[in-house]
Design a protein around this motif. Structure first.
Motif, PDB file in Angstrom:
ATOM      1  N   VAL A  41       0.834  -1.200   0.000  1.00  0.00           N
ATOM      2  CA  VAL A  41       0.000   0.000   0.000  1.00  0.00           C
ATOM      3  C   VAL A  41       0.871   1.253   0.000  1.00  0.00           C
ATOM      4  O   VAL A  41       0.630   2.191  -0.769  1.00  0.00           O
ATOM      5  CB  VAL A  41      -0.975  -0.007   1.200  1.00  0.00           C
ATOM      6  CG1 VAL A  41      -1.728   1.294   1.291  1.00  0.00           C
ATOM      7  CG2 VAL A  41      -1.939  -1.183   1.092  1.00  0.00           C
ATOM      8  N   ILE A  42       1.893   1.277   0.821  1.00  0.00           N
ATOM      9  CA  ILE A  42       2.782   2.446   0.877  1.00  0.00           C
ATOM     10  C   ILE A  42       3.514   2.618  -0.441  1.00  0.00           C
ATOM     11  O   ILE A  42       3.664   3.740  -0.929  1.00  0.00           O
ATOM     12  CB  ILE A  42       3.750   2.331   2.074  1.00  0.00           C
ATOM     13  CG1 ILE A  42       2.941   2.516   3.355  1.00  0.00           C
ATOM     14  CG2 ILE A  42       4.873   3.347   1.975  1.00  0.00           C
ATOM     15  CD1 ILE A  42       3.690   2.266   4.621  1.00  0.00           C
ATOM     16  N   LYS A  43       3.949   1.550  -1.050  1.00  0.00           N
ATOM     17  CA  LYS A  43       4.616   1.622  -2.349  1.00  0.00           C
ATOM     18  C   LYS A  43       3.659   2.177  -3.407  1.00  0.00           C
ATOM     19  O   LYS A  43       4.052   3.001  -4.243  1.00  0.00           O
ATOM     20  CB  LYS A  43       5.117   0.237  -2.762  1.00  0.00           C
ATOM     21  CG  LYS A  43       5.934   0.222  -4.018  1.00  0.00           C
ATOM     22  CD  LYS A  43       7.244   0.929  -3.812  1.00  0.00           C
ATOM     23  CE  LYS A  43       8.124   0.758  -5.024  1.00  0.00           C
ATOM     24  NZ  LYS A  43       9.307   1.585  -4.966  1.00  0.00           N
ATOM     25  N   ASP A  44       2.412   1.761  -3.375  1.00  0.00           N
ATOM     26  CA  ASP A  44       1.407   2.254  -4.324  1.00  0.00           C
ATOM     27  C   ASP A  44       1.189   3.757  -4.153  1.00  0.00           C
ATOM     28  O   ASP A  44       1.096   4.489  -5.130  1.00  0.00           O
ATOM     29  CB  ASP A  44       0.090   1.500  -4.132  1.00  0.00           C
ATOM     30  CG  ASP A  44      -0.930   1.874  -5.183  1.00  0.00           C
ATOM     31  OD1 ASP A  44      -0.682   1.577  -6.371  1.00  0.00           O
ATOM     32  OD2 ASP A  44      -1.956   2.467  -4.811  1.00  0.00           O
ATOM     33  N   ILE A  45       1.134   4.202  -2.905  1.00  0.00           N
ATOM     34  CA  ILE A  45       0.947   5.626  -2.634  1.00  0.00           C
ATOM     35  C   ILE A  45       2.158   6.428  -3.103  1.00  0.00           C
ATOM     36  O   ILE A  45       2.019   7.494  -3.694  1.00  0.00           O
ATOM     37  CB  ILE A  45       0.672   5.857  -1.131  1.00  0.00           C
ATOM     38  CG1 ILE A  45      -0.699   5.286  -0.782  1.00  0.00           C
ATOM     39  CG2 ILE A  45       0.748   7.330  -0.764  1.00  0.00           C
ATOM     40  CD1 ILE A  45      -0.963   5.209   0.682  1.00  0.00           C
ATOM     41  N   GLU A  46       3.338   5.907  -2.850  1.00  0.00           N
ATOM     42  CA  GLU A  46       4.568   6.578  -3.294  1.00  0.00           C
ATOM     43  C   GLU A  46       4.584   6.709  -4.820  1.00  0.00           C
ATOM     44  O   GLU A  46       4.906   7.777  -5.363  1.00  0.00           O
ATOM     45  CB  GLU A  46       5.782   5.791  -2.820  1.00  0.00           C
ATOM     46  CG  GLU A  46       7.093   6.395  -3.214  1.00  0.00           C
ATOM     47  CD  GLU A  46       8.280   5.551  -2.772  1.00  0.00           C
ATOM     48  OE1 GLU A  46       9.412   5.905  -3.147  1.00  0.00           O
ATOM     49  OE2 GLU A  46       8.098   4.545  -2.070  1.00  0.00           O
ATOM     50  N   THR A  47       4.203   5.650  -5.514  1.00  0.00           N
ATOM     51  CA  THR A  47       4.158   5.672  -6.978  1.00  0.00           C
ATOM     52  C   THR A  47       3.144   6.694  -7.464  1.00  0.00           C
ATOM     53  O   THR A  47       3.401   7.464  -8.383  1.00  0.00           O
ATOM     54  CB  THR A  47       3.805   4.269  -7.518  1.00  0.00           C
ATOM     55  OG1 THR A  47       4.787   3.349  -7.059  1.00  0.00           O
ATOM     56  CG2 THR A  47       3.740   4.260  -9.025  1.00  0.00           C
ATOM     57  N   LYS A  48       1.969   6.722  -6.832  1.00  0.00           N
ATOM     58  CA  LYS A  48       0.910   7.665  -7.209  1.00  0.00           C
ATOM     59  C   LYS A  48       1.392   9.099  -7.032  1.00  0.00           C
ATOM     60  O   LYS A  48       1.167   9.949  -7.889  1.00  0.00           O
ATOM     61  CB  LYS A  48      -0.321   7.396  -6.340  1.00  0.00           C
ATOM     62  CG  LYS A  48      -1.469   8.298  -6.594  1.00  0.00           C
ATOM     63  CD  LYS A  48      -2.109   7.939  -7.888  1.00  0.00           C
ATOM     64  CE  LYS A  48      -3.599   7.882  -7.761  1.00  0.00           C
ATOM     65  NZ  LYS A  48      -4.213   7.468  -8.995  1.00  0.00           N
ATOM     66  N   ALA A  49       2.068   9.372  -5.939  1.00  0.00           N
ATOM     67  CA  ALA A  49       2.549  10.727  -5.654  1.00  0.00           C
ATOM     68  C   ALA A  49       3.570  11.180  -6.691  1.00  0.00           C
ATOM     69  O   ALA A  49       3.568  12.342  -7.101  1.00  0.00           O
ATOM     70  CB  ALA A  49       3.162  10.782  -4.256  1.00  0.00           C
ATOM     71  N   LYS A  50       4.419  10.271  -7.131  1.00  0.00           N
ATOM     72  CA  LYS A  50       5.470  10.631  -8.084  1.00  0.00           C
ATOM     73  C   LYS A  50       4.956  10.704  -9.523  1.00  0.00           C
ATOM     74  O   LYS A  50       5.341  11.579 -10.275  1.00  0.00           O
ATOM     75  CB  LYS A  50       6.610   9.627  -8.000  1.00  0.00           C
ATOM     76  CG  LYS A  50       7.416   9.751  -6.733  1.00  0.00           C
ATOM     77  CD  LYS A  50       8.523   8.719  -6.691  1.00  0.00           C
ATOM     78  CE  LYS A  50       9.333   8.843  -5.421  1.00  0.00           C
ATOM     79  NZ  LYS A  50      10.371   7.812  -5.333  1.00  0.00           N
ATOM     80  N   LYS A  51       4.101   9.756  -9.901  1.00  0.00           N
ATOM     81  CA  LYS A  51       3.677   9.670 -11.295  1.00  0.00           C
ATOM     82  C   LYS A  51       2.567  10.642 -11.664  1.00  0.00           C
ATOM     83  O   LYS A  51       2.554  11.164 -12.773  1.00  0.00           O
ATOM     84  CB  LYS A  51       3.212   8.250 -11.614  1.00  0.00           C
ATOM     85  CG  LYS A  51       4.319   7.274 -11.845  1.00  0.00           C
ATOM     86  CD  LYS A  51       3.753   5.976 -12.370  1.00  0.00           C
ATOM     87  CE  LYS A  51       4.883   5.043 -12.768  1.00  0.00           C
ATOM     88  NZ  LYS A  51       4.367   3.785 -13.299  1.00  0.00           N
ATOM     89  N   SER A  52       1.610  10.837 -10.778  1.00  0.00           N
ATOM     90  CA  SER A  52       0.443  11.638 -11.165  1.00  0.00           C
ATOM     91  C   SER A  52      -0.080  12.497 -10.015  1.00  0.00           C
ATOM     92  O   SER A  52      -1.172  12.255  -9.515  1.00  0.00           O
ATOM     93  CB  SER A  52      -0.659  10.727 -11.699  1.00  0.00           C
ATOM     94  OG  SER A  52      -0.979   9.738 -10.745  1.00  0.00           O
ATOM     95  N   PRO A  53       0.684  13.512  -9.625  1.00  0.00           N
ATOM     96  CA  PRO A  53       0.192  14.386  -8.549  1.00  0.00           C
ATOM     97  C   PRO A  53      -1.108  15.092  -8.905  1.00  0.00           C
ATOM     98  O   PRO A  53      -1.956  15.306  -8.035  1.00  0.00           O
ATOM     99  CB  PRO A  53       1.333  15.370  -8.322  1.00  0.00           C
ATOM    100  CG  PRO A  53       2.235  15.240  -9.494  1.00  0.00           C
ATOM    101  CD  PRO A  53       2.005  13.887 -10.076  1.00  0.00           C
ATOM    102  N   ARG A  54      -1.300  15.433 -10.176  1.00  0.00           N
ATOM    103  CA  ARG A  54      -2.564  16.080 -10.572  1.00  0.00           C
ATOM    104  C   ARG A  54      -3.751  15.163 -10.336  1.00  0.00           C
ATOM    105  O   ARG A  54      -4.835  15.609  -9.979  1.00  0.00           O
ATOM    106  CB  ARG A  54      -2.523  16.490 -12.040  1.00  0.00           C
ATOM    107  CG  ARG A  54      -1.727  17.714 -12.289  1.00  0.00           C
ATOM    108  CD  ARG A  54      -1.860  18.146 -13.718  1.00  0.00           C
ATOM    109  NE  ARG A  54      -1.055  19.326 -13.950  1.00  0.00           N
ATOM    110  CZ  ARG A  54      -0.832  19.833 -15.117  1.00  0.00           C
ATOM    111  NH1 ARG A  54      -1.342  19.279 -16.191  1.00  0.00           N
ATOM    112  NH2 ARG A  54      -0.087  20.914 -15.250  1.00  0.00           N
ATOM    113  N   ASP A  55      -3.541  13.874 -10.541  1.00  0.00           N
ATOM    114  CA  ASP A  55      -4.597  12.900 -10.315  1.00  0.00           C
ATOM    115  C   ASP A  55      -4.969  12.843  -8.837  1.00  0.00           C
ATOM    116  O   ASP A  55      -6.136  12.641  -8.486  1.00  0.00           O
ATOM    117  CB  ASP A  55      -4.153  11.525 -10.814  1.00  0.00           C
ATOM    118  CG  ASP A  55      -5.303  10.567 -10.985  1.00  0.00           C
ATOM    119  OD1 ASP A  55      -6.369  11.011 -11.448  1.00  0.00           O
ATOM    120  OD2 ASP A  55      -5.134   9.375 -10.657  1.00  0.00           O
ATOM    121  N   VAL A  56      -3.995  13.035  -7.953  1.00  0.00           N
ATOM    122  CA  VAL A  56      -4.256  13.062  -6.514  1.00  0.00           C
ATOM    123  C   VAL A  56      -5.211  14.212  -6.191  1.00  0.00           C
ATOM    124  O   VAL A  56      -6.203  14.027  -5.472  1.00  0.00           O
ATOM    125  CB  VAL A  56      -2.941  13.199  -5.713  1.00  0.00           C
ATOM    126  CG1 VAL A  56      -3.219  13.436  -4.234  1.00  0.00           C
ATOM    127  CG2 VAL A  56      -2.050  11.988  -5.908  1.00  0.00           C
TER     128      VAL A  56
END
Length: 91
Positions: A41-56
């Protein structure tokens, strides 16, 4: 980039944090994760933060727009800055 678009920093950082926390919650609850899955879960969140901050930001906005709760507010002035008291204790 988002800070430049909104012309502020603190709210952008707060929204980004809230968006990542929402993502954590949705993965945890939606996929029935347990503490043994926390590394994934933490790895998924880290990936999300780096790859698509606008999506967040977009997903946070979507969530907030469909799950809006109205809280009676009372503006107060502390040291020249305006704050909102979300706990109206009748005082």
């Amino acid at each position: 980039m988002e800070c430049n678009r909104r012309h502020e920093v603190v709210r952008v950082v707060n929204d980004f944090y809230a968006g990542l926390y929402l993502h954590l919650y949705q993965i945890w609850e939606g996929e029935g994760k347990t503490i043994s899955d926390s590394g994934f879960v933490i790895k998924d969140i880290e990936t999300k933060a780096k790859k698509s901050p606008r999506d967040v930001f977009r997903k946070l906005d979507e969530y907030l727009n469909k799950n809006t709760v109205v809280i009676a507010d009372k503006s107060i002035d502390i040291g020249g800055d305006n704050f909102v008291n979300v706990c109206d204790d009748g005082k």
